[in-house]
Design a protein around this motif. Structure first.
Motif, PDB file in Angstrom:
ATOM      1  N   GLN A 130       0.821  -1.210   0.000  1.00  0.00           N
ATOM      2  CA  GLN A 130       0.000   0.000   0.000  1.00  0.00           C
ATOM      3  C   GLN A 130       0.858   1.265   0.000  1.00  0.00           C
ATOM      4  N   GLN A 131       0.651   2.113  -1.019  1.00  0.00           N
ATOM      5  CA  GLN A 131       1.200   3.466  -0.991  1.00  0.00           C
ATOM      6  C   GLN A 131       0.227   4.335  -0.202  1.00  0.00           C
ATOM      7  N   HIS A 132       0.761   5.229   0.602  1.00  0.00           N
ATOM      8  CA  HIS A 132      -0.104   6.018   1.480  1.00  0.00           C
ATOM      9  C   HIS A 132      -0.416   7.413   0.923  1.00  0.00           C
ATOM     10  N   ASN A 133      -0.356   7.573  -0.400  1.00  0.00           N
ATOM     11  CA  ASN A 133      -0.663   8.903  -0.954  1.00  0.00           C
ATOM     12  C   ASN A 133      -2.137   9.269  -0.809  1.00  0.00           C
ATOM     13  N   ASP A 134      -3.008   8.267  -0.635  1.00  0.00           N
ATOM     14  CA  ASP A 134      -4.429   8.562  -0.428  1.00  0.00           C
ATOM     15  C   ASP A 134      -4.834   8.528   1.043  1.00  0.00           C
ATOM     16  N   THR A 135      -3.923   8.133   1.908  1.00  0.00           N
ATOM     17  CA  THR A 135      -4.238   8.083   3.340  1.00  0.00           C
ATOM     18  C   THR A 135      -4.259   9.503   3.909  1.00  0.00           C
ATOM     19  N   SER A 136      -5.200   9.754   4.822  1.00  0.00           N
ATOM     20  CA  SER A 136      -5.260  11.088   5.432  1.00  0.00           C
ATOM     21  C   SER A 136      -5.566  10.971   6.923  1.00  0.00           C
ATOM     22  N   LEU A 137      -5.297  12.055   7.642  1.00  0.00           N
ATOM     23  CA  LEU A 137      -5.519  12.117   9.091  1.00  0.00           C
ATOM     24  C   LEU A 137      -6.427  13.306   9.378  1.00  0.00           C
ATOM     25  N   ASP A 138      -7.382  13.129  10.281  1.00  0.00           N
ATOM     26  CA  ASP A 138      -8.270  14.257  10.599  1.00  0.00           C
ATOM     27  C   ASP A 138      -8.182  14.661  12.072  1.00  0.00           C
ATOM     28  N   ASP A 139      -7.033  14.368  12.694  1.00  0.00           N
ATOM     29  CA  ASP A 139      -6.851  14.765  14.097  1.00  0.00           C
ATOM     30  C   ASP A 139      -5.913  15.964  14.225  1.00  0.00           C
ATOM     31  N   GLY A 140      -5.665  16.639  13.107  1.00  0.00           N
ATOM     32  CA  GLY A 140      -4.806  17.812  13.144  1.00  0.00           C
ATOM     33  C   GLY A 140      -3.341  17.514  12.897  1.00  0.00           C
ATOM     34  N   SER A 141      -2.959  16.227  12.859  1.00  0.00           N
ATOM     35  CA  SER A 141      -1.563  15.870  12.605  1.00  0.00           C
ATOM     36  C   SER A 141      -1.335  15.673  11.108  1.00  0.00           C
ATOM     37  N   PRO A 327       5.274   8.857  -4.393  1.00  0.00           N
ATOM     38  CA  PRO A 327       4.633  10.008  -3.742  1.00  0.00           C
ATOM     39  C   PRO A 327       5.380  10.535  -2.525  1.00  0.00           C
ATOM     40  N   PHE A 328       6.371   9.775  -2.042  1.00  0.00           N
ATOM     41  CA  PHE A 328       7.160  10.225  -0.895  1.00  0.00           C
ATOM     42  C   PHE A 328       8.643  10.081  -1.215  1.00  0.00           C
ATOM     43  N   GLU A 329       9.446  11.010  -0.687  1.00  0.00           N
ATOM     44  CA  GLU A 329      10.884  10.936  -0.878  1.00  0.00           C
ATOM     45  C   GLU A 329      11.584  10.658   0.440  1.00  0.00           C
ATOM     46  N   PHE A 330      12.761  10.065   0.308  1.00  0.00           N
ATOM     47  CA  PHE A 330      13.507   9.607   1.479  1.00  0.00           C
ATOM     48  C   PHE A 330      13.940  10.778   2.350  1.00  0.00           C
ATOM     49  N   HIS A 348       3.852  12.762 -10.041  1.00  0.00           N
ATOM     50  CA  HIS A 348       3.166  12.799 -11.343  1.00  0.00           C
ATOM     51  C   HIS A 348       1.659  12.657 -11.217  1.00  0.00           C
ATOM     52  N   ASP A 349       1.194  12.202 -10.089  1.00  0.00           N
ATOM     53  CA  ASP A 349      -0.250  12.124  -9.834  1.00  0.00           C
ATOM     54  C   ASP A 349      -0.569  13.135  -8.730  1.00  0.00           C
ATOM     55  N   ASP A 350      -1.760  13.060  -8.158  1.00  0.00           N
ATOM     56  CA  ASP A 350      -2.084  13.983  -7.069  1.00  0.00           C
ATOM     57  C   ASP A 350      -1.112  13.801  -5.904  1.00  0.00           C
ATOM     58  N   PRO A 351      -0.534  14.883  -5.386  1.00  0.00           N
ATOM     59  CA  PRO A 351       0.392  14.756  -4.245  1.00  0.00           C
ATOM     60  C   PRO A 351      -0.309  14.128  -3.047  1.00  0.00           C
ATOM     61  N   ALA A 352       0.479  13.497  -2.194  1.00  0.00           N
ATOM     62  CA  ALA A 352      -0.068  12.809  -1.029  1.00  0.00           C
ATOM     63  C   ALA A 352      -0.755  13.788  -0.085  1.00  0.00           C
ATOM     64  N   ASN A 353      -1.748  13.289   0.648  1.00  0.00           N
ATOM     65  CA  ASN A 353      -2.403  14.101   1.674  1.00  0.00           C
ATOM     66  C   ASN A 353      -1.492  14.318   2.876  1.00  0.00           C
TER      67      ASN A 353
END
Length: 610
Positions: A130-141, A327-330, A348-353
């Protein structure tokens, strides 16, 4: 998916190929059996074992396995499917009858996460995909916090464990992918593919993308990266691109059988187009290209193949520098402590959340449990030693994944739950040169698989009597049941009498026992299995000791032939029996040749033939 012709042709092949009998799978190199706390599954997938004759045709099981693999390699066409399937079963029989490796269970992959995390459900090919470019957090972090075990290498052609893969998968990409580990192939860096009528030539058109270092992605990068996979002395998966039964790309070899530099069947047409030519038809070709090692890197970036000085050394590339299109760099990797990647804004696609992902490296079950209950992890696995099956409240979803809640944790929280039947096998294995066959068989006689699953692994999996999971068994469900019915070591009971008999016949008794050490990775569950087995064997003629090793240490020792009896696991990367069984080819288990010239399980199985 690939372009229209590619889709239909591939679908046809899936329906007629060896790997098509089942629905799905994906994997990597093995794991730790229960969750490492990262919720992404983990492990490695290497084996170990030994073999001996089966008697009936006066050939040894070592020879039986070698002959079977040779037939598989020599008959790669779709029309040879039945022949290959029979050979796969014969390899399983040889492994079982020599008891060079004992399957324990097929894993139920479980993931737990808090409500403030919006993350896609993962599939049977494993959460590590799983790439986490679509994962998001809604607790302010803005940083996703995960747990990982020890990472071996950041170089995609050198990495073989899923702890490394979870990081590599955020940074590097392939032509095609199984998004979230669900067995539905999709384009990643591929725009379209055209496949020739003879199914040997694939013409790929790639997307426009930029590396983290600023370079533009080109077709030359694929040729260079695939040459590294085939030619570099650091490559752990050269067989995946060169070998029959894998991609089997066309190439030349020298008098010693080594690939001739710059001879692989890849021709660059223009900046965004290249052709791949296979030596034989391979039905699973596009599926194989999902494996991490096939991802591109800028041409000439590393110094380890002929014709390139490199901007970095391979050692730097494996430990300090990553340069992909993901979507993420080292950001940082402090071995044994932590790793972090940060969002790549020119993706190249939508940047990660998320702004970043952080992995805390933990292997001790108590430490993992404390970390979880202090709410330091957003997504995690629960160590079996702390797992309560009654805490699950879940129902099957449309992909037959159990989804619901788990709780309470020790801190009182109730979290989300996902349980997925995974294409994986966790096992104990033996080094043939250090453990006589009667000793191995005695261990099998005292192992009660049902007891193991229910009492030690808390019901987290399915009993395994074969290395190949039932979902991809080559001769179907009926054939699988026949194989299980033929299990010769008193299935689902502790048969001390048979264990003592086979040991006594070999001269091992309570007064003169065979001394052996079981090495497990740092995991209380497998140590519990070890204590249970040690106690059962007490007085039978085996004196069993136990030890733990860090995962990376266990792998190194296995490669050195320094493990007599050990635990590991294997996760399939695509739905093909060959992907798991290649490691049993006896000649490929010689630890004098691993890892540079062989990549089988740590069995030294060929030694029993000498």
């Amino acid at each position: 998916m690939p372009n229209k012709s590619g889709v239909s042709r591939r679908s046809f092949l899936k329906a007629t190929s060896a790997g098509a009998a089942t629905a799905a799978v994906a994997g990597c190199f093995g794991g730790d059996g229960d969750d490492d706390g990262n919720g992404d599954d983990d492990g490695n997938g290497e084996g170990n074992g030994n073999g001996n004759g089966n008697g009936e045709d006066e050939i040894s099981n070592v020879q039986k396995a070698q002959d079977a693999w040779d037939r598989i390699v020599a008959n790669p066409g779709p029309e040879d499917e039945d022949l290959r399937n029979q050979a796969y079963v014969e390899m399983e029989e040889a492994v079982r009858d020599d008891m060079i490796l004992m399957p324990l269970y097929h894993n139920l992959n479980e993931r737990f996460w808090y409500d403030h995390v919006d993350v896609e459900r993962t599939g049977a090919l494993g959460g590590h995909r799983q790439q986490h470019n679509d994962t998001s957090l809604d607790d302010g972090s803005t940083e996703l916090n995960l747990i990982n075990s020890t990472v071996s290498s950041l170089d995609p052609i050198q990495s073989t464990d899923t702890a490394s893969a979870v990081i590599i998968n955020q940074v590097y990409e392939n032509l095609v992918d199984y998004p979230d580990g669900v067995a539905e192939l999709e384009n990643q860096l591929l725009e379209e593919v055209d496949i020739s009528d003879d199914l040997l030539t694939y013409t790929f058109t790639i997307k426009e993308a930029t590396y983290h270092g600023g370079e533009e992605l080109t077709a030359d990068d694929f040729k260079y990266a695939w040459r590294r996979l085939a030619e570099s002395e650091h490559s752990q998966r050269a067989n995946f691109i060169l070998g029959s039964g894998f991609l089997g790309i066309d190439h030349e070899t020298d008098e010693e059988g080594n690939v001739v530099p710059d001879s692989i069947g890849v021709e660059v047409i223009d900046d965004r187009t290249f052709e791949m030519t296979l030596a034989e038809v391979e039905a699973a070709a596009l599926d194989i290209l999902t494996y991490d090692s096939f991802g591109p890197v800028p041409e000439g970036f590393v110094d380890d193949i002929e014709g390139y000085d490199g901007e970095v050394t391979q050692e730097e590339f494996a430990t300090e520098v990553m340069n992909g299109t993901g979507p993420f760099e080292f950001d940082v990797w402090d071995p044994g402590t932590e790793a972090r990647v940060t969002r790549f804004d020119d993706y190249h696609d939508d940047p990660a959340n998320l702004e970043s992902i952080h992995w805390q490296i933990l292997e001790d079950d108590d430490a993992i449990w404390t970390y979880i209950n202090e709410r330091n992890a957003d997504i995690f696995g629960i160590p079996t030693s702390q797992y309560e099956q009654d805490n699950i409240d879940a129902e099957p979803d449309d992909l037959n994944r159990d989804f619901g809640t788990y709780g309470p944790l020790e801190n009182g929280d109730t979290v989300n739950y996902l349980g997925v039947a995974e294409l994986s096998t966790f096992y104990v294995a033996f080094n043939a040169s250090q453990t006589p066959k009667p000793v191995r068989q005695a261990v099998a006689y005292v192992t009660d698989h049902e007891e193991l699953i229910n009492l030690i692994f808390q019901g987290r999996g399915e009993s395994a009597f074969s290395f190949t999971p039932p979902g991809i068994w080559p001769t179907g469900a009926e054939g699988y049941q026949e194989f299980v019915d033929d299990w010769p070591y008193s299935p689902n009971e502790t048969d001390l009498a048979s264990a003592q008999e086979v040991l006594a016949d070999a001269g091992y008794t309570e007064d003169d026992p065979f001394e052996m050490t079981l090495t497990t990775y740092a995991d209380e569950t497998f140590q519990q299995f070890g204590r249970n087995t040690r106690d059962k064997l007490d007085g039978t003629g085996i004196d069993l000791s136990l030890e733990e090793a860090e995962f990376s240490t266990l792998i190194s020792r296995g490669e050195d032939g320094d493990l007599a009896f050990y635990s590991l696991g294997w996760i399939w990367s695509w739905a093909d029996p060959a992907y798991g069984l290649f490691g049993f080819e006896p000649a490929n288990t010689n630890t004098d040749l691993i890892p540079e010239e062989a990549d089988g399980y740590y069995l030294d199985w060929e030694a029993e033939e000498e």
